[in-house]
Design a protein around this motif. Structure first.
Motif, PDB file in Angstrom:
ATOM      1  N   TYR A  97       0.860  -1.180   0.000  1.00 17.09           N
ATOM      2  CA  TYR A  97       0.000   0.000   0.000  1.00 17.09           C
ATOM      3  C   TYR A  97       0.902   1.237   0.000  1.00 17.09           C
ATOM      4  CZ  TYR A  97      -3.357   3.540   1.576  1.00 17.09           C
ATOM      5  OH  TYR A  97      -4.133   4.673   1.674  1.00 17.09           O
ATOM      6  N   ILE A  98       0.600   2.197  -0.875  1.00 16.56           N
ATOM      7  CA  ILE A  98       1.385   3.428  -0.992  1.00 16.56           C
ATOM      8  C   ILE A  98       0.445   4.620  -0.859  1.00 16.56           C
ATOM      9  CG2 ILE A  98       2.936   4.784  -2.456  1.00 16.56           C
ATOM     10  CD1 ILE A  98       3.656   2.176  -3.914  1.00 16.56           C
ATOM     11  N   LEU A  99       0.857   5.582  -0.059  1.00 11.64           N
ATOM     12  CA  LEU A  99       0.066   6.798   0.150  1.00 11.64           C
ATOM     13  C   LEU A  99       0.844   8.006  -0.361  1.00 11.64           C
ATOM     14  CD1 LEU A  99      -2.339   8.375   1.422  1.00 11.64           C
ATOM     15  CD2 LEU A  99      -1.002   8.457   3.546  1.00 11.64           C
ATOM     16  N   ALA A 100       0.176   8.852  -1.168  1.00 12.12           N
ATOM     17  CA  ALA A 100       0.754  10.119  -1.620  1.00 12.12           C
ATOM     18  C   ALA A 100      -0.146  11.247  -1.149  1.00 12.12           C
ATOM     19  CB  ALA A 100       0.860  10.144  -3.142  1.00 12.12           C
ATOM     20  N   THR A 101       0.449  12.292  -0.614  1.00 18.03           N
ATOM     21  CA  THR A 101      -0.334  13.411  -0.111  1.00 18.03           C
ATOM     22  C   THR A 101       0.374  14.727  -0.381  1.00 18.03           C
ATOM     23  OG1 THR A 101      -1.347  14.422   1.846  1.00 18.03           O
ATOM     24  CG2 THR A 101       0.687  13.176   2.196  1.00 18.03           C
ATOM     25  N   SER A 102      -0.396  15.777  -0.565  1.00 15.89           N
ATOM     26  CA  SER A 102       0.158  17.118  -0.750  1.00 15.89           C
ATOM     27  C   SER A 102       0.508  17.778   0.574  1.00 15.89           C
ATOM     28  CB  SER A 102      -0.830  17.995  -1.525  1.00 15.89           C
ATOM     29  OG  SER A 102      -2.099  17.984  -0.895  1.00 15.89           O
ATOM     30  N   VAL A 103       0.222  17.104   1.685  1.00 16.10           N
ATOM     31  CA  VAL A 103       0.562  17.630   3.011  1.00 16.10           C
ATOM     32  C   VAL A 103       2.060  17.425   3.269  1.00 16.10           C
ATOM     33  CG1 VAL A 103       0.146  17.424   5.493  1.00 16.10           C
ATOM     34  CG2 VAL A 103      -1.747  17.135   3.865  1.00 16.10           C
ATOM     35  N   LEU A 105       5.043  16.464   5.505  1.00 12.55           N
ATOM     36  CA  LEU A 105       5.073  15.528   6.626  1.00 12.55           C
ATOM     37  C   LEU A 105       6.423  15.503   7.322  1.00 12.55           C
ATOM     38  CD1 LEU A 105       3.319  12.481   4.888  1.00 12.55           C
ATOM     39  CD2 LEU A 105       2.250  14.207   6.369  1.00 12.55           C
ATOM     40  N   THR A 106       6.379  15.377   8.632  1.00 16.60           N
ATOM     41  CA  THR A 106       7.589  15.142   9.420  1.00 16.60           C
ATOM     42  C   THR A 106       7.753  13.633   9.614  1.00 16.60           C
ATOM     43  OG1 THR A 106       6.428  15.148  11.554  1.00 16.60           O
ATOM     44  CG2 THR A 106       7.140  17.294  10.678  1.00 16.60           C
ATOM     45  N   PRO A 107       8.931  13.168  10.082  1.00 15.86           N
ATOM     46  CA  PRO A 107       9.080  11.745  10.385  1.00 15.86           C
ATOM     47  C   PRO A 107       8.036  11.247  11.384  1.00 15.86           C
ATOM     48  CG  PRO A 107      11.227  12.780  10.290  1.00 15.86           C
ATOM     49  CD  PRO A 107      10.230  13.881  10.191  1.00 15.86           C
ATOM     50  N   ALA A 108       7.719  12.074  12.376  1.00 14.62           N
ATOM     51  CA  ALA A 108       6.700  11.683  13.363  1.00 14.62           C
ATOM     52  C   ALA A 108       5.327  11.553  12.711  1.00 14.62           C
ATOM     53  CB  ALA A 108       6.658  12.704  14.498  1.00 14.62           C
ATOM     54  N   ASN A 109       5.014  12.459  11.770  1.00 12.44           N
ATOM     55  CA  ASN A 109       3.744  12.371  11.040  1.00 12.44           C
ATOM     56  C   ASN A 109       3.641  11.044  10.301  1.00 12.44           C
ATOM     57  OD1 ASN A 109       3.836  15.878  10.001  1.00 12.44           O
ATOM     58  ND2 ASN A 109       3.008  14.957  11.865  1.00 12.44           N
ATOM     59  N   LYS A 110       4.729  10.636   9.672  1.00 11.19           N
ATOM     60  CA  LYS A 110       4.724   9.381   8.915  1.00 11.19           C
ATOM     61  C   LYS A 110       4.535   8.177   9.847  1.00 11.19           C
ATOM     62  CE  LYS A 110       7.304  10.699   4.769  1.00 11.19           C
ATOM     63  NZ  LYS A 110       8.323  10.251   3.786  1.00 11.19           N
ATOM     64  N   GLU A 111       5.138   8.236  11.015  1.00  7.74           N
ATOM     65  CA  GLU A 111       4.969   7.140  11.970  1.00  7.74           C
ATOM     66  C   GLU A 111       3.510   7.043  12.414  1.00  7.74           C
ATOM     67  OE1 GLU A 111       6.998   4.854  12.809  1.00  7.74           O
ATOM     68  OE2 GLU A 111       8.900   5.629  12.001  1.00  7.74           O
ATOM     69  N   ASP A 112       2.898   8.195  12.651  1.00 10.80           N
ATOM     70  CA  ASP A 112       1.477   8.204  13.039  1.00 10.80           C
ATOM     71  C   ASP A 112       0.610   7.596  11.941  1.00 10.80           C
ATOM     72  OD1 ASP A 112       2.100   9.397  15.420  1.00 10.80           O
ATOM     73  OD2 ASP A 112       1.500  11.425  14.814  1.00 10.80           O
ATOM     74  N   LEU A 113       0.885   7.963  10.695  1.00  9.82           N
ATOM     75  CA  LEU A 113       0.108   7.431   9.577  1.00  9.82           C
ATOM     76  C   LEU A 113       0.346   5.936   9.392  1.00  9.82           C
ATOM     77  CD1 LEU A 113       0.586  10.325   6.976  1.00  9.82           C
ATOM     78  CD2 LEU A 113      -1.531   9.715   8.155  1.00  9.82           C
ATOM     79  N   ASP A 126       6.983   4.308   1.972  1.00  6.60           N
ATOM     80  CA  ASP A 126       5.877   4.252   1.023  1.00  6.60           C
ATOM     81  C   ASP A 126       4.811   5.299   1.320  1.00  6.60           C
ATOM     82  OD1 ASP A 126       6.912   2.346  -0.617  1.00  6.60           O
ATOM     83  OD2 ASP A 126       5.793   0.671   0.251  1.00  6.60           O
ATOM     84  N   ILE A 127       5.141   6.249   2.183  1.00 10.78           N
ATOM     85  CA  ILE A 127       4.296   7.430   2.396  1.00 10.78           C
ATOM     86  C   ILE A 127       5.024   8.618   1.784  1.00 10.78           C
ATOM     87  CG2 ILE A 127       3.191   8.949   4.074  1.00 10.78           C
ATOM     88  CD1 ILE A 127       3.122   6.612   6.027  1.00 10.78           C
ATOM     89  N   PHE A 128       4.449   9.170   0.727  1.00 12.78           N
ATOM     90  CA  PHE A 128       5.067  10.269  -0.004  1.00 12.78           C
ATOM     91  C   PHE A 128       4.370  11.573   0.367  1.00 12.78           C
ATOM     92  CE2 PHE A 128       6.268   6.597  -2.344  1.00 12.78           C
ATOM     93  CZ  PHE A 128       7.429   6.905  -3.050  1.00 12.78           C
ATOM     94  N   GLY A 129       5.067  12.414   1.152  1.00 14.05           N
ATOM     95  CA  GLY A 129       4.543  13.739   1.470  1.00 14.05           C
ATOM     96  C   GLY A 129       4.945  14.744   0.406  1.00 14.05           C
ATOM     97  N   ALA A 130       4.614  16.003   0.639  1.00 12.17           N
ATOM     98  CA  ALA A 130       4.885  17.051  -0.349  1.00 12.17           C
ATOM     99  C   ALA A 130       6.362  17.136  -0.697  1.00 12.17           C
ATOM    100  CB  ALA A 130       4.387  18.402   0.179  1.00 12.17           C
ATOM    101  N   ASP A 131       7.238  17.019   0.303  1.00  9.51           N
ATOM    102  CA  ASP A 131       8.677  17.119   0.042  1.00  9.51           C
ATOM    103  C   ASP A 131       9.183  15.925  -0.759  1.00  9.51           C
ATOM    104  OD1 ASP A 131       9.372  19.607   1.498  1.00  9.51           O
ATOM    105  OD2 ASP A 131       8.642  18.491   3.223  1.00  9.51           O
ATOM    106  N   ASP A 132       8.643  14.739  -0.493  1.00  8.26           N
ATOM    107  CA  ASP A 132       9.036  13.554  -1.269  1.00  8.26           C
ATOM    108  C   ASP A 132       8.623  13.707  -2.733  1.00  8.26           C
ATOM    109  OD1 ASP A 132       9.997  11.965   1.008  1.00  8.26           O
ATOM    110  OD2 ASP A 132       7.891  11.922   1.600  1.00  8.26           O
ATOM    111  N   LEU A 133       7.430  14.223  -2.958  1.00  9.43           N
ATOM    112  CA  LEU A 133       6.949  14.401  -4.332  1.00  9.43           C
ATOM    113  C   LEU A 133       7.790  15.437  -5.068  1.00  9.43           C
ATOM    114  CD1 LEU A 133       3.085  14.351  -3.717  1.00  9.43           C
ATOM    115  CD2 LEU A 133       4.512  12.498  -4.605  1.00  9.43           C
TER     116      LEU A 133
END
Length: 259
Positions: A97-103, A105-113, A126-133
């Motif tokens: 499962y892969i998640l992409a978001t325009s939000v 994200l911090t490392p802590a945000n990714k852990e929460d998700l 596999d969680i792509f935040g705005a900076d990853d994109l």
């Protein structure tokens, strides 16, 4: 430093994805993450997504992509939405499962998700935040160029696209005959261009709003060896503009209309 050198040293554009609709963002996420993962994600029509905005089917199980365009809502809204999605994710039981978001994200945000998403998520990578994109866009500039709504206010990308179009039109061997008849001989193909009767590219503007574009385009054409006639560049105070226009159009111009 010259203007050209300054342009080449511009920092890469960092997008907040605000110019994209939810559907545009899903399309971008499929293209970018598909390239990163080396797979092609299926695209589905607008509607209830059943926990996925893209799917890549494999014999060992599906790879599911979800795109959440929550720029204005922020991380708290994203978390709440992902809690609602958990049941759908478990029912799909994807291999990955892969998640992409325009939000952003911090490392802590990714852990929460990751905790909310559950075992279908292989890792927080596999969680792509705005900076990853944005990092992925820097690696895949062709995808950036392909998504016009993304860069419509990004001058460097617009300049790159227009420069490519102008260069292709001026040098292509496959110029359509109707256009070829309007273009003067290219200096690289004949030594007689300096003596040709029609050796000017004539720029006609639809309105003064095109002045900035004309001031950008004219030097590009002149660098290719052409002469340019445009009111903002060529006419001086006191010139009889109608006579100047008529003479250039009748005797020396290949015409280019800028709308």
């Amino acid at each position: 430093m010259t203007a050209g050198a300054l342009a080449s040293h511009r920092l890469p554009m960092k997008y907040d994805f605000a110019t994209l609709s939810a559907a545009d963002f899903e399309d971008l996420a499929r293209d970018l993450i598909g390239r990163e993962c080396g797979v092609r994600f299926e695209a589905f029509t607008v509607g209830t997504d059943d926990g996925m905005d893209g799917r890549h089917a494999m014999a060992t199980g599906a790879v599911i992509l979800q795109a959440k365009h929550y720029l204005r809502s922020g991380f708290s809204k994203l978390k709440s939405k992902m809690r609602e999605e958990r049941r759908s994710i478990d029912e799909l039981a994807p291999q990955r499962y892969i998640l992409a978001t325009s939000v952003a994200l911090t490392p802590a945000n990714k852990e929460d998700l990751a905790e909310i998403i559950g075992p279908a998520l292989i890792s927080t990578g596999d969680i792509f935040g705005a900076d990853d994109l944005n990092a992925s866009l820097r690696s895949h500039s062709d995808i950036e160029t392909a998504h016009q709504n993304l860069w419509q206010q990004n001058t460097p990308v617009l300049e790159k696209v227009l420069t490519s179009i102008v260069r292709k039109a001026m040098t292509s061997e496959d110029v359509p005959p109707a256009l070829a008849r309007l273009l003067p001989p290219h200096p690289s193909k004949t030594t007689e261009v300096a003596h040709a009767e029609r050796d000017i590219i004539f720029l006609i503007k639809g309105s003064p709003i095109d002045d900035e574009f004309t001031l950008w385009l004219a030097p590009k054409l002149e660098a290719e060896g052409y002469q340019v006639f445009a009111d903002i560049l060529t006419l001086q105070p006191g010139d009889r503009w109608k006579r100047e226009f008529t003479t250039a159009l009748r005797h020396r111009a290949a015409k280019v209309l800028l709308l």
